[in-house]
Design an enzyme around this catalytic site. Structure first.
Site, mmCIF file in Angstrom:
data_model
loop_
_atom_site.group_PDB
_atom_site.id
_atom_site.type_symbol
_atom_site.label_atom_id
_atom_site.label_comp_id
_atom_site.label_asym_id
_atom_site.label_seq_id
_atom_site.Cartn_x
_atom_site.Cartn_y
_atom_site.Cartn_z
ATOM 1 N N ASN A 118 0.897 -1.404 0.181
ATOM 2 C CA ASN A 118 0.039 0.151 0.102
ATOM 3 C C ASN A 118 1.039 1.649 -0.179
ATOM 4 O OD1 ASN A 118 -2.039 -1.905 0.711
ATOM 5 N ND2 ASN A 118 -2.407 -1.529 2.129
ATOM 6 N N ASP A 123 -0.535 3.414 6.312
ATOM 7 C CA ASP A 123 0.600 3.581 5.241
ATOM 8 C C ASP A 123 0.480 4.724 3.951
ATOM 9 O OD1 ASP A 123 0.880 0.433 6.271
ATOM 10 O OD2 ASP A 123 -1.005 0.059 4.805
#
Ligand code: ADP
Length: 309
Positions: free
Chosen positions: A35, A262
């Site tokens: 991600n 993330d």
């Protein structure tokens, strides 16, 4: 920072199966480091080389992942394919009150073999990057000899001038107990130039009583740039020898917090790679995370990417 920095992000991407309300399934792909790689690639564009460093299997899903990453502008020259193995898989179940549970089939996944001797050249290529990024999940999927090898290769890279960024992401199901993760996380913190820590992960693994205690502990590792993410609360930042609290962006309608941390990390690192000050980088990370949590899933469609840099 060089004009065209290279960053290698080491981790695992898995097949995601998500149960739908009517009982059907949708299929996607996911993984924390992946991600961050996607968001970092989108933010840096042609201004950096973003390498995802992993092993895939010989299943058709692995090939599809590779194609998707390439279409996101991710450099895949440190992606290996392991014969006789498949990509890992997880299943997301949402109960009647919207609480999600995750179930994993990743014990035999290809990515777990990344520290094997067959892949030394692939790793050496990754370790030659300006930055290496990894997470606590990268550590969690390895066996002890694999972790030792990773640490020694990171130490060599660091001596040569590579900077290490670490997010101490902790998944309880991947460890026997939080205390088992602590010595491994500590050794990566020892090598890190940038800490991108989640407040709950640090408290769980190290028993820190407050975010400030986490920050002090990370400073004791010699880290001079530390970000402590605290969900909807302000980010605690230590940079240029001072502490600051950076407000996050209020979001009224949170849809799915998957990849909040993330995407924050990607926004923060992209801003720093473009020579923005740490406080501005934290604000940029928070802006991206605020957009991401207003969409389902980890990776938002490119058309929703805010212009940040
Ligand atoms: P991690 O997944 O690493 O634990 P957090 O949950 O702390 O990360 O979230 C990372 C960032 O995402 C936060 O610093 C903040 O900028 C943003 N964020 C997360 N949850 C919210 C929320 N409810 N409202 C606004 N921003 C949020």
């Amino acid at each position: 920072m060089s004009d065209h920095p290279s960053i290698a992000l080491i981790g695992e991407c898995m097949i995601e199966l998500r149960e739908l309300h009517h009982g059907g399934l949708s299929r996607g792909y996911g993984g924390d480091v992946l991600n961050t790689s996607v968001y970092l690639s989108r933010l840096m564009g042609a201004d950096a080389t973003i390498r995802f460093t992993t092993l895939l299997g010989e299943d058709p899903f692995s090939l599809e992942m590779l194609t998707t990453w390439e279409s996101e502008g991710i450099n895949c020259d440190t992606v290996g394919r392991l014969t006789g193995r498949n990509a890992g898989l997880y299943f997301v179940r949402t109960d009647k009150i919207g609480e999600r549970t995750f179930h994993y089939w990743r014990g035999q996944s290809a990515a777990r073999e990344i520290m094997g001797s067959d892949w030394a050249d692939l790793r050496a290529h990754a370790m030659g990057s300006d930055w290496i990024y990894l997470s606590g999940i990268t550590l969690a999927i390895l066996d002890d000899p694999g972790r030792e090898r990773l640490l020694s290769e990171l130490a060599v890279a660091r001596k040569r001038g590579t900077h290490i960024a670490f997010d101490g992401n902790f998944r309880p199901t991947l460890w026997t107990a939080p205390a088992d993760a602590a010595p491994w996380h500590s050794q990566v913190w020892d090598l890190s130039a940038l800490a991108l820590a989640g407040v709950e992960d640090e408290a769980t693994v190290f028993g820190d009583a407050t975010p400030e205690a986490s920050l002090d502990r990370l400073r004791d590792h010699g880290i001079t740039e530390i970000v402590i993410k605290r969900g909807p609360q302000s980010v605690l930042l230590h940079a240029d020898a001072a502490n600051q609290y950076i407000e996050v962006i209020p979001v009224g309608n949170v849809i799915d917090t998957t990849a909040a941390g993330d995407s924050f990390n990607a926004g923060y690192m992209a801003a720093r790679l473009k020579n923005r000050a740490p406080a501005e980088a934290a604000h940029i990370g928070a802006m991206l995370a605020a957009e991401v949590i207003q969409h389902p899933g980890a990776v938002i469609p490119p058309s929703y990417m805010p212009t940040l840099l």
